[in-house]
Design a protein around this motif. Sequence first.
Motif, mmCIF file in Angstrom:
data_model
loop_
_atom_site.group_PDB
_atom_site.id
_atom_site.type_symbol
_atom_site.label_atom_id
_atom_site.label_comp_id
_atom_site.label_asym_id
_atom_site.label_seq_id
_atom_site.Cartn_x
_atom_site.Cartn_y
_atom_site.Cartn_z
ATOM 1 N N THR A 1 0.833 -1.200 0.000
ATOM 2 C CA THR A 1 0.000 0.000 0.000
ATOM 3 C C THR A 1 0.869 1.252 0.000
ATOM 4 N N SER A 2 0.318 2.324 -0.529
ATOM 5 C CA SER A 2 1.002 3.611 -0.543
ATOM 6 C C SER A 2 -0.051 4.707 -0.571
ATOM 7 N N TYR A 3 0.403 5.961 -0.668
ATOM 8 C CA TYR A 3 -0.550 7.070 -0.615
ATOM 9 C C TYR A 3 -1.429 7.159 -1.861
ATOM 10 N N SER A 4 -1.021 6.516 -2.957
ATOM 11 C CA SER A 4 -1.827 6.567 -4.175
ATOM 12 C C SER A 4 -1.899 5.191 -4.825
ATOM 13 N N ASP A 5 -2.977 4.964 -5.565
ATOM 14 C CA ASP A 5 -3.109 3.709 -6.308
ATOM 15 C C ASP A 5 -1.993 3.545 -7.330
ATOM 16 N N VAL B 1 3.565 -0.989 4.074
ATOM 17 C CA VAL B 1 3.049 0.376 3.974
ATOM 18 C C VAL B 1 4.201 1.266 3.516
ATOM 19 N N ASP B 2 4.108 1.737 2.288
ATOM 20 C CA ASP B 2 5.197 2.507 1.673
ATOM 21 C C ASP B 2 4.774 3.966 1.520
ATOM 22 N N ASP B 3 5.369 4.860 2.318
ATOM 23 C CA ASP B 3 5.059 6.290 2.262
ATOM 24 C C ASP B 3 3.548 6.525 2.264
ATOM 25 N N PRO B 4 2.909 6.387 3.417
ATOM 26 C CA PRO B 4 1.452 6.532 3.476
ATOM 27 C C PRO B 4 0.953 7.966 3.326
ATOM 28 N N HIS B 5 1.858 8.958 3.483
ATOM 29 C CA HIS B 5 1.461 10.361 3.334
ATOM 30 C C HIS B 5 2.022 10.909 2.023
ATOM 31 N N LYS B 6 1.199 11.595 1.284
ATOM 32 C CA LYS B 6 1.615 12.119 -0.026
ATOM 33 C C LYS B 6 2.632 13.240 0.113
ATOM 34 N N ALA C 1 -0.109 15.301 5.307
ATOM 35 C CA ALA C 1 0.219 14.890 6.672
ATOM 36 C C ALA C 1 -0.273 15.885 7.709
ATOM 37 N N GLU C 2 -0.338 17.157 7.358
ATOM 38 C CA GLU C 2 -0.773 18.168 8.316
ATOM 39 C C GLU C 2 -2.285 18.335 8.337
ATOM 40 N N SER C 3 -2.975 17.652 7.437
ATOM 41 C CA SER C 3 -4.438 17.678 7.456
ATOM 42 C C SER C 3 -4.935 16.709 8.522
ATOM 43 N N GLU C 4 -5.608 17.233 9.525
ATOM 44 C CA GLU C 4 -6.109 16.373 10.594
ATOM 45 C C GLU C 4 -7.100 15.352 10.053
ATOM 46 N N ALA C 5 -7.913 15.773 9.082
ATOM 47 C CA ALA C 5 -8.882 14.854 8.493
ATOM 48 C C ALA C 5 -8.187 13.707 7.757
ATOM 49 N N SER C 6 -7.104 14.024 7.011
ATOM 50 C CA SER C 6 -6.371 12.983 6.283
ATOM 51 C C SER C 6 -5.695 12.012 7.242
ATOM 52 N N ILE D 1 7.573 1.825 5.752
ATOM 53 C CA ILE D 1 8.752 2.607 5.374
ATOM 54 C C ILE D 1 8.277 3.994 4.996
ATOM 55 N N MET D 2 8.971 5.009 5.500
ATOM 56 C CA MET D 2 8.490 6.357 5.234
ATOM 57 C C MET D 2 9.513 7.402 5.637
ATOM 58 N N THR D 3 9.311 8.577 5.079
ATOM 59 C CA THR D 3 9.935 9.776 5.620
ATOM 60 C C THR D 3 8.909 10.416 6.542
ATOM 61 N N ARG D 4 9.372 11.076 7.581
ATOM 62 C CA ARG D 4 8.466 11.654 8.558
ATOM 63 C C ARG D 4 7.991 13.033 8.096
#
Length: 526
Positions: free
Chosen positions: A106-110, A172-177, A182-187, A213-216
Amino acid sequence: MSEHQSGAELGHLDDAAVYEQLEAAKKAMSRDLLRNPVTLARGLDPTFRMRPHLAVIGQALVGVERGDYDRLLIVTPPQVGKSTCVAEWFPYWWLCVHPEDRVAVTSYSDDLALKRGKVIRSYVEEYGDEYDLFMRAGSGAMQDWEVTSGGGVRSVSVGKGLTGHSVNLLCVDDPHKDRADAESEASRRALHDWYSSTALKRLQPDRNAVVAIMTRWHPDDFAGRRLSEEGRLEDGGRWKVVHLPAIADPVKFGPDPLGREYGDPLPHPKIPTRDRRALLAWWADMKRTSIVRDWHSLAQGDPQPAEGALVSEELLRLIRDPGDSVEPQKIAVAVDPSGGGRDTAGVIGGFLGDDKRVWITHDLSKAMSSADWSTAACRLAYETNAAIIYVEQNYGRDMCELAIRTSWETLQRDGEIPPEVLMPSIDLVQAKQGKLLRAEPVAQQMVQDRVRLRGVFTDLEYEWSHWMPTDPDSPGRIDASCILVYGLIPEANKGAIVHAPLPQAPVPGGRQPSQAAGAYGRRIAK
C-alpha cells in the motif's frame, strides 16, 4: 559394444553429470541468495547498488520473517533506496520463502502502489522459476495477482482496497503524499482509522507482519501514531524501529543503526560510501535548500509541532538579515558547555552593533567534549576578533574558565593563534534559573527587533521554534544564544517576563542599521 560406442556413452554420462552438478550449484547459489532480501536483490539485479544502510534494512527485514518481531518501522530520508528494498524486493523475497502467503503493498496513491506491484510481478516472471514461483494462468490483473502456490500480491492505496482480502504481510510505503496531506487532521484521521479498522483486520493468524517505510512529516503521522499507541520494541512495545537520519546524532536519537558518530553522513546509492566529502556535500545541499522544518522532519526523521514554545518559524525568517552594513561595537562568543560530551555544547558567536541590536553570526554547536567546545570557542573568538567569551556563572564556572584558557594556550603553542594575540577576557553571565525562564526574555528581544540573525541558521532556528519546556534534551544552542544576548545587552536579563503569543513579525524598534562599513581590528599585545 564397440570401443567407440563405449566412449560415446561415457562422454554422454560425463556431460549429464556435469549438467547435474551445474544445476545443483545453481540451486545452492539461489538458496544462498534467499538469506536476505537485499542479498537477493544484489545477486539478481546487476544494477542494484549495495550500501551499508541497505544491509541494515535487509537484516531488519529478516527479523520480521524469522518472527523476532511482527512490526517494523523504517525511517530514512527520501531517495536512499528504501522503497526499492522494502516495497519491491522484500515482497518478492517473502513469496520465495512463503509462496502460499498473501502480500499487500500500500502507498498514498493507487498509481504508486500499482507500480510496486508490477515490479514484484516482473521479478516473479523473470526470476521465479529458480524458486518454483510461477504466475497462475489467467492472473492478469495488475492490482491483484496470484502465483500457482496460492500466494500473491494486492497493490492498493491506503484507505481502501483490502476489504475481503486476506493478508499475511502488509507493506506500507510512504502513506502520506506530502506535508499538506500529513498536516491535514482529516487525512491523518482517515489513515489511522483505515489502519485500525480495515488493514489490521485482514491479517491472518497463521503468519502476519506489518512493515512500514516512510519519511516523517508530522508528529502524529503514521509512524508517530503507531509509536505513540504501541511503543518501541526496546521499551517493551511492539515496533522495531530502524531510524537512519541523514546526519547521525546518537546524542538525540540513541545508538545509530550503522554505528555512526555524531555528524557522520548517511550513505547514498549513487555516491560511493567512502566518499565522505561528497556525501556531506549532498546532505548539506539538501539542508540549504530545505526549510528548517522540512530538514528536521524529512532528512532527520524528527518532526515537531508547527509552532514551538518560544517563537515562530515566521519570526525567525523575518529577523534574518541579508547583509545590511552594521558597525560591530562589541564582538563576543558565548558558550554553554555540554555534560561531558553527552549532549549538545552551545558555541555561538555574534556582536552588538551600532544599531543597538545583537547580531548572531556563527553557530558551531554540536555534541563535544570540554576540550572540543573550548577549542571551538577559542578558534571562533580568534577568527572574529572577539573581545569577550561569555560563560554562564551558574554552572561549572571554574571548569569553563580553565578549559578555555588551556585551549587558547594549546592553540598558541600549536601555531594556530599567533603568540602576540591576547586571549579574550572571560566574562561571567548569570542567567535566570530554568531553561524556559532564561529563554523567554530573549524571545521577547526578538519580538522587539533587538536580536537578528546574520544569515540562515537551520539548527539554531529549529531549536528556537520547536523546543518545548517538557523536552528532555538540553537546548544547547538556545542556552548559548541566551548567554550571548544577556552578555551584550544585560538589561534583557532583568524585569518581568511577558508571555506573549507567538509573533509573526518583529516589532520595529531601535535605530535602523548603520550604512557604515565595519572593520575588525586585530588585538595585538603591547
